[in-house]
Design a protein around this motif. Structure first.
Motif, PDB file in Angstrom:
ATOM      1  N   UNK A 393       8.838  -6.759 -16.147  1.00 26.32           N
ATOM      2  CA  UNK A 393       9.329  -7.341 -14.899  1.00 26.32           C
ATOM      3  C   UNK A 393       8.391  -7.022 -13.744  1.00 26.32           C
ATOM      4  N   UNK A 394       8.068  -8.035 -12.989  1.00 29.24           N
ATOM      5  CA  UNK A 394       7.253  -7.888 -11.784  1.00 29.24           C
ATOM      6  C   UNK A 394       8.111  -8.305 -10.590  1.00 29.24           C
ATOM      7  N   UNK A 395       8.217  -7.437  -9.609  1.00 27.65           N
ATOM      8  CA  UNK A 395       9.062  -7.731  -8.453  1.00 27.65           C
ATOM      9  C   UNK A 395       8.250  -7.584  -7.171  1.00 27.65           C
ATOM     10  N   UNK A 396       8.536  -8.439  -6.207  1.00 30.63           N
ATOM     11  CA  UNK A 396       7.943  -8.313  -4.877  1.00 30.63           C
ATOM     12  C   UNK A 396       9.071  -8.281  -3.858  1.00 30.63           C
ATOM     13  N   UNK A 569       4.348 -10.104 -32.603  1.00 32.65           N
ATOM     14  CA  UNK A 569       5.006  -9.666 -31.384  1.00 32.65           C
ATOM     15  C   UNK A 569       4.480 -10.428 -30.178  1.00 32.65           C
ATOM     16  N   UNK A 570       5.278 -10.547 -29.159  1.00 31.50           N
ATOM     17  CA  UNK A 570       4.798 -11.218 -27.960  1.00 31.50           C
ATOM     18  C   UNK A 570       5.434 -10.600 -26.740  1.00 31.50           C
ATOM     19  N   UNK A 571       4.769 -10.729 -25.620  1.00 31.86           N
ATOM     20  CA  UNK A 571       5.301 -10.196 -24.377  1.00 31.86           C
ATOM     21  C   UNK A 571       6.120 -11.243 -23.666  1.00 31.86           C
ATOM     22  N   UNK A 572       7.076 -10.799 -22.890  1.00 35.14           N
ATOM     23  CA  UNK A 572       7.855 -11.711 -22.059  1.00 35.14           C
ATOM     24  C   UNK A 572       7.822 -11.197 -20.632  1.00 35.14           C
ATOM     25  N   UNK A 573       6.751 -11.488 -19.880  1.00 32.15           N
ATOM     26  CA  UNK A 573       6.718 -11.016 -18.502  1.00 32.15           C
ATOM     27  C   UNK A 573       7.795 -11.725 -17.699  1.00 32.15           C
ATOM     28  N   UNK A 595       9.315  -2.318 -15.612  1.00 29.91           N
ATOM     29  CA  UNK A 595       9.031  -2.829 -14.281  1.00 29.91           C
ATOM     30  C   UNK A 595       7.589  -2.564 -13.924  1.00 29.91           C
ATOM     31  N   UNK A 596       7.033  -3.391 -13.092  1.00 27.83           N
ATOM     32  CA  UNK A 596       5.669  -3.183 -12.612  1.00 27.83           C
ATOM     33  C   UNK A 596       5.698  -3.085 -11.104  1.00 27.83           C
TER      34      UNK A 596
END
Length: 673
Positions: A393-396, A569-573, A595-596
């Motif tokens: 997860x990327x949050x701003x 496998x795969x990422x789910x941003x 989280x990022x």
């Protein structure tokens, strides 16, 4: 009783007769009075036919090829028709001697018995193994009854598919997964038992629903007496993919391609071909065909994404009568079956099979709670059919809380229709919320910040040890948003047009771009809105990136699920602008969320209905807070290690699959088998 004008002043029974006359004529029957009967036509409905003594007068006696084959009992609108079946049955067994000599009878009665009121029609087909009245949209055409009669004369025990499907040969299971075998056998069992008119298959996305359906179609066409099948897809671009599945299907008994044996066609502007055994379409295009409208044979979001404001009304169309299909398969049934499009499906006198990975309560309701097989995502992961996923997860700050553009700021405004840009100075402060971001207001630096965070952490946290950008699909809010995102992706990664492409209905040659995304080694990022949202297979895909809200759990499952490769496998941003703390992972208790901290300039300056560089001094450092799905800054490394709380892994213990969460004091939760 000829009446083509206003019938509202007629008595109820007379009004019903006028409506029934119209329905019969629309279906190709010649409606005639008893004293003027001319049986030279293929199908004739004789009014007020006198029956044998003690049997009264039949409201309509039906002739096909000069032979009496059925009767109609007419009642006023609003009459419950099951209560008058005894009357129509009496007519069916009460033929006068002169008529009986040339009549077609089955166990001393006419085979086709109808009850009608002008608003409802019930049909009992005596050739079914268990004759039972069912509601149909309108009367079948004379040639339909003639075909049933010919098949009955050829094989009295297998005149209809309801009879033939009871003696299907065993399923050849080679090449099929256990879940597919269960689904096919469940569908066939439901068809044979005829306890329900609809069947639902729940199968995890990526587990082979379409291949299951293709195998079912082949068996029913070859062995089950089915003449034509309608295969409904969720979007028109999925029609080509489905057609390819049929074209590539090698029949298990003789090895030929299915399309070498049966004609498989898309529903085109020319309508339905008589030679078609399988017709592939969206429900919107079927509705257009029923209305007699011409639809171009191209992807058109105005057609394929059309959702009416109210449930549609369907009228009889002789070019596509209710008996045109014996089976209707609804792929991704959660999107098409209930609500506004229900009338289109119920127009056809066909068994309906639904395929979905994410049924909701309305789905179960429509399919009469007849779940013939169930294969969950957790089970597919346990069987190595699908792969699990991680959430990053990327949050701003402005994606969580919005921002304010101060008065006096010069901003460009963009016309959404023409994309013409003009500059204006704001007279007042403009405050926008997170939900308005990238819709009424767009902040370019916020888009860049999310993408830069993704780029900077791609090879260290999300895909550690990699050096090549994985195939990535980014979901945007609308076409304008997608336009800005694809430009920003190219700039952030320092790449050209062949690195990232927009694949939407409005893009030039979207099918060609989708094919390139599947096969091109240089095209690494695709940006879309809804075109690739459900059911589209892109096997090299490893990363699904959300820059939009997805408020439906079932739609989210469809958007992320069908495009990933087996056993990889795969990422789910979860890099969505405006999602906040909503949890994108709903099913099966599976999650590995990270989280990022998005550190950099989060643009608060923006413009309404357009895009521009923010005003100077509006940026700020943004730090991701602690969300309920994980701890900010946790690297996405090997699942299940003590140093990485929030990761989930699957382990098999004592024949059950459990979620083992590596967190001090955490309990293992039991998951579905």
């Amino acid at each position: 009783m000829e009446n083509t004008g206003d019938i509202t002043q007629l008595a109820a029974e007379q009004r019903a007769r006028v409506l029934i006359d119209r329905q019969l004529r629309a279906a190709g029957w010649e409606v005639q009075d008893r004293n003027k009967a001319n049986l030279s036509f293929p199908g004739v409905a004789v009014r007020e036919a006198v029956m044998a003594p003690g049997h009264g007068r039949a409201d309509y006696l039906l002739y096909v090829d000069k032979r009496a084959v059925g009767v109609i009992e007419a009642k006023p609108e609003g009459t419950t028709l099951s209560g008058v079946e005894w009357q129509s049955a009496r007519y069916a067994t009460g033929l006068p001697p002169a008529v009986r000599l040339k009549a077609l009878t089955l166990d001393d009665r006419l085979p086709f018995v109808f009850e009608a009121s002008g608003s409802e029609v019930h049909l009992t087909n005596g050739y079914d193994p268990v004759p039972r009245a069912r509601r149909v949209f309108s009367f079948p055409r004379p040639e339909t009854l003639a075909r049933t009669i010919r098949e009955a004369e050829a094989d009295p025990a297998a005149a209809t598919w309801r009879a033939r499907v009871r003696s299907m040969p065993p399923l050849l299971t080679e090449g099929l997964r256990p879940a597919q075998i269960t689904a096919i056998e469940g569908i066939e069992r439901s068809l044979a038992e005829q306890r329900y008119s609809r069947s639902l298959v729940q199968m995890a996305t990526g587990a082979g629903k379409t291949y299951t359906a293709v195998t079912t179609c082949y068996r029913l066409l070859k062995h089950g007496g089915f003449r034509r099948i309608l295969f409904l897809v969720d979007r028109n671009n999925l029609g080509s993919q489905t057609l390819a599945e049929f074209q590539n299907y090698a029949t298990p008994d003789d090895g030929r391609r299915l399309t070498e044996i049966y004609n498989v066609n898309a529903l085109t502007s020319a309508g339905m071909l008589d030679s078609s055994s399988i017709v592939v379409s969206t429900i919107q295009r079927v509705y257009a065909a029923l209305q007699g409208r011409t639809v171009e044979d191209v992807d058109d979001p105005g057609v394929d994404n059309y959702v009416p404001d109210a449930p549609v009304d369907v009228s009889y169309n002789p070019q596509m009568p209710p008996e045109a299909f014996d089976l209707v398969i609804v792929d991704e049934a959660h999107r098409s079956i209930y609500g506004v499009w229900r009338g289109v499906l119920e127009y056809f006198d066909a068994h309906i099979v639904g395929l979905t990975a994410t049924p909701v309560k309305q789905t179960f309701g429509f399919f009469q709670q007849n779940l013939v097989s169930e294969y969950t995502y957790a089970e597919s992961v346990a069987d190595n059919v699908n792969v699990d996923f991680d959430v990053y997860r990327i949050k701003t700050q402005i994606s969580d809380a919005g921002a304010t553009i101060e008065a006096g700021t010069v901003i460009p405004k963009v016309d959404r229709r023409t994309r013409v840009q003009r500059y204006e100075s704001l007279d007042d402060d403009v405050t926008y919320t997170a939900t308005q971001l990238d819709r009424a207001v767009t902040a370019k630096n916020q888009i860049r910040l999310v993408l830069e965070t993704f780029r900077d952490r791609l090879f260290t946290e999300i895909f550690p040890g990699r050096s090549t950008v994985p195939k990535t699909l980014i979901f945007c809010k609308d076409d304008n948003h997608a336009e800005e995102v694809v430009t920003a992706v190219r700039e952030v990664f320092g790449q050209g047009n062949d690195f990232a492409a927009k694949i939407t209905y409005n893009a030039k040659d979207p099918k060609g771009a989708l094919k390139a995304f599947r096969t091109s080694p240089t095209l690494r990022v695709a940006v879309t809105v809804d075109m690739i949202a459900t059911g589209t297979d892109v096997r090299p895909l490893e990363c699904v990136f959300f820059m939009r809200d997805v408020r439906s759990a079932s739609y989210f499952e469809q958007m992320k699920g069908p495009r990933v490769p087996d056993h990889r496998p795969y990422g789910l941003p979860a890099g969505d602008a405006g999602r906040g703390d909503q949890d994108p992972v709903r099913a099966g208790g599976r999650r590995g969320c990270h989280g990022a901290p998005a550190r950099g300039r989060d643009a608060a300056g923006a413009e309404e209905v357009g895009l521009a560089q923010p005003a100077a001094g509006q940026g700020r450092d943004v730090r991701a807070g602690r969300g309920r799905d994980g701890v900010a800054g946790v690297p996405a490394r090997e699942a299940g290690t003590r140093s990485h709380p929030g990761r989930a892994r699957r382990a098999r213990r004592g024949g059950r699959w459990v979620d083992a969460v590596d967190r001090p004091g955490a309990r293992a939760r039991r998951g579905p088998r």
